[in-house]
Motif scaffolding. Structure first.
Motif, PDB file in Angstrom:
ATOM      1  N   LEU A 111       0.826  -1.215   0.000  1.00  0.00           N
ATOM      2  CA  LEU A 111       0.000   0.000   0.000  1.00  0.00           C
ATOM      3  C   LEU A 111       0.857   1.260   0.000  1.00  0.00           C
ATOM      4  O   LEU A 111       0.403   2.330  -0.405  1.00  0.00           O
ATOM      5  N   THR A 112       2.058   1.142   0.502  1.00  0.00           N
ATOM      6  CA  THR A 112       3.013   2.252   0.450  1.00  0.00           C
ATOM      7  C   THR A 112       4.403   1.670   0.674  1.00  0.00           C
ATOM      8  O   THR A 112       4.549   0.477   0.985  1.00  0.00           O
ATOM      9  N   ASN A 113       5.418   2.515   0.510  1.00  0.00           N
ATOM     10  CA  ASN A 113       6.779   2.078   0.798  1.00  0.00           C
ATOM     11  C   ASN A 113       6.992   1.998   2.312  1.00  0.00           C
ATOM     12  O   ASN A 113       6.235   2.563   3.100  1.00  0.00           O
ATOM     13  N   TYR A 114       8.001   1.289   2.699  1.00  0.00           N
ATOM     14  CA  TYR A 114       8.466   1.248   4.086  1.00  0.00           C
ATOM     15  C   TYR A 114       7.501   0.544   5.047  1.00  0.00           C
ATOM     16  O   TYR A 114       7.407   0.886   6.218  1.00  0.00           O
ATOM     17  N   VAL A 115       6.735  -0.432   4.541  1.00  0.00           N
ATOM     18  CA  VAL A 115       5.932  -1.292   5.415  1.00  0.00           C
ATOM     19  C   VAL A 115       6.781  -2.487   5.818  1.00  0.00           C
ATOM     20  O   VAL A 115       7.445  -3.118   4.974  1.00  0.00           O
ATOM     21  N   VAL A 116       6.799  -2.810   7.079  1.00  0.00           N
ATOM     22  CA  VAL A 116       7.578  -3.955   7.552  1.00  0.00           C
ATOM     23  C   VAL A 116       6.943  -5.244   7.044  1.00  0.00           C
ATOM     24  O   VAL A 116       5.762  -5.493   7.319  1.00  0.00           O
ATOM     25  N   PRO A 117       7.667  -6.044   6.290  1.00  0.00           N
ATOM     26  CA  PRO A 117       7.091  -7.273   5.732  1.00  0.00           C
ATOM     27  C   PRO A 117       6.590  -8.219   6.836  1.00  0.00           C
ATOM     28  O   PRO A 117       7.194  -8.335   7.901  1.00  0.00           O
ATOM     29  N   ALA A 175      -4.953   2.840   2.080  1.00  0.00           N
ATOM     30  CA  ALA A 175      -5.776   1.801   2.713  1.00  0.00           C
ATOM     31  C   ALA A 175      -7.254   2.155   2.610  1.00  0.00           C
ATOM     32  O   ALA A 175      -8.107   1.293   2.334  1.00  0.00           O
ATOM     33  N   ARG A 176      -7.589   3.434   2.840  1.00  0.00           N
ATOM     34  CA  ARG A 176      -8.983   3.867   2.759  1.00  0.00           C
ATOM     35  C   ARG A 176      -9.548   3.653   1.361  1.00  0.00           C
ATOM     36  O   ARG A 176     -10.712   3.283   1.200  1.00  0.00           O
ATOM     37  N   GLU A 177      -8.738   3.887   0.334  1.00  0.00           N
ATOM     38  CA  GLU A 177      -9.196   3.700  -1.046  1.00  0.00           C
ATOM     39  C   GLU A 177      -9.541   2.246  -1.340  1.00  0.00           C
ATOM     40  O   GLU A 177     -10.381   1.955  -2.202  1.00  0.00           O
TER      41      GLU A 177
END
Length: 376
Positions: free
Chosen positions: A203-209, A240-242
């Motif tokens: 959903l965006t960059n820099y999310v912890v896998p 996320a809302r989208e």
């Protein structure tokens, strides 16, 4: 307990005892299932007929008001007893059941001196009941305010995940908060859980896998957490809302959680305390209102009897409680006592072109003053 009574007044030519004995005989013979009682009214201060006429409209209006306050207080008692789960108590007036207080009515001379003008007695009764009604409104409003606060908290704790408080669902071990990382709670529709697990990392960059963890599920939603870099949080919320996922604002605070728990416990105690004290107040106040109501009925019977039969006061006041099937017969018996010269003041509503002497309600229907008292 009988719940409905008639209060009536019959003309007396010579002896009230004679009329009473005849009435008892007629009721016993033709309507034996109808309880009959004397309604003892003292010799009140008559004043002038003009004063009585000017007072007559107030009598009807005030009677309706006082009766309304009595029923309102009784309904409040019944509601509190139901909510509290307590056994319904028999309501009393000065320690006497309400129906017994009515059928054995005794005027309170100390509270309402009989030498006082009728209007002064009427105004005194009205103002006392009005004060009780005002107090009832204030006390019920205070109770309802606490109950509303408690209901709001309970809704937050028992509502869907979209609106409920999350503090009791998210634990310390579920949260990562550091200089650069943040854990966000995500509300995911139940049917979209596979979509969430497949897409949250992109959903965006820099999310912890593989950081998302399911904590709770209700009938509509599932609660997940996701950890990411703080600088990407706003962009993550938007994306996320989208896709139909709701990222709830949440700040984990053990202190705030303890404070909310203490507030909930305090409100529960306050509600119970207020309900208990208000119930006791209503028991007492109902007795006061009912007593005022019966004194007002006595004034009304007295005033309407003078206007109906003239001066000097010469009438017999009674309380009856006929069954539905006996009503017509009892009315016929009562009207038989008015077939004399004392009833010449009365004419039909058509003949008078309206109400009798300005008296409204049942007084217009019969050749004797009559009105109904409903105890419930």
């Amino acid at each position: 307990m009988t719940s409905r009574y008639w209060v009536v007044s019959l003309p007396v030519e010579n002896s009230a005892s004679s009329v009473w004995n005849r009435l008892q005989e007629q009721i016993s013979k033709h309507s034996f299932d109808t309880p009959l009682y004397r309604f003892n009214i003292p010799n009140l201060r008559v004043g002038t007929l003009d004063l009585l006429l000017s007072l007559s409209d107030d009598l009807v209006k005030s009677s309706n008001f006082i009766e309304g306050v009595s029923h309102k207080t009784r309904r409040q008692i019944e509601e509190f007893e139901r909510v509290s789960g307590v056994e319904s108590n028999a309501l009393t007036v000065d320690g006497v059941p309400v129906d017994s207080y009515l059928t054995r009515f005794v005027w309170d001379e100390a509270k309402y001196p009989t030498m006082s003008p009728l209007k002064e007695i009427v105004d005194s009764i009205h103002s006392q009941v009005a004060k009780i009604e005002d107090d009832l409104k204030v006390r019920v409003a205070e109770y309802n305010n606490v109950r509303s606060q408690l209901n709001a908290i309970n809704r937050k704790q028992s509502g869907s995940l979209a609106v409920r408080d999350l503090s009791d669902l998210v634990k310390t071990e579920d949260i990562i908060i550091s200089e650069h990382l943040i854990t966000l709670p995500a509300i995911v529709p139940k049917y979209s859980q596979k979509d969430w697990l497949a897409s949250y990392e992109t959903l965006t960059n820099y999310v912890v896998p593989r950081s998302s963890k399911k904590l709770y599920e209700d009938n509509e939603y599932a609660l997940y957490t996701v950890t990411l870099f703080k600088r990407a949080a706003d962009n993550f919320r938007t994306n996320a809302r989208e896709k139909g996922f709701q990222i709830r604002d949440f700040e984990y605070s053990p202190e705030a959680q303890d404070s909310r728990k203490q507030e909930l416990e305090r409100l529960v105690r306050d509600q119970e305390s207020l309900r208990s004290s208000l119930l006791q107040w209503c028991y007492t106040s109902y007795g006061e209102v009912f007593s005022s109501w019966m004194h007002f009925c006595a004034v009304r019977v007295f005033a309407e009897s003078i206007l109906r039969y003239g001066l000097p006061p010469s009438f017999l006041a009674c309380v009856l409680s006929p069954t539905t099937k006996s009503e017509k017969k009892v009315r016929s018996i009562l009207e038989g006592f008015c077939d004399n010269s004392n009833s010449t003041h009365w004419k039909s509503e058509d003949e008078m072109g309206g109400g009798i002497f300005g008296l409204g309600g049942e007084a217009d229907t019969y050749p004797y003053p009559s009105f109904t008292i409903n105890l419930v």
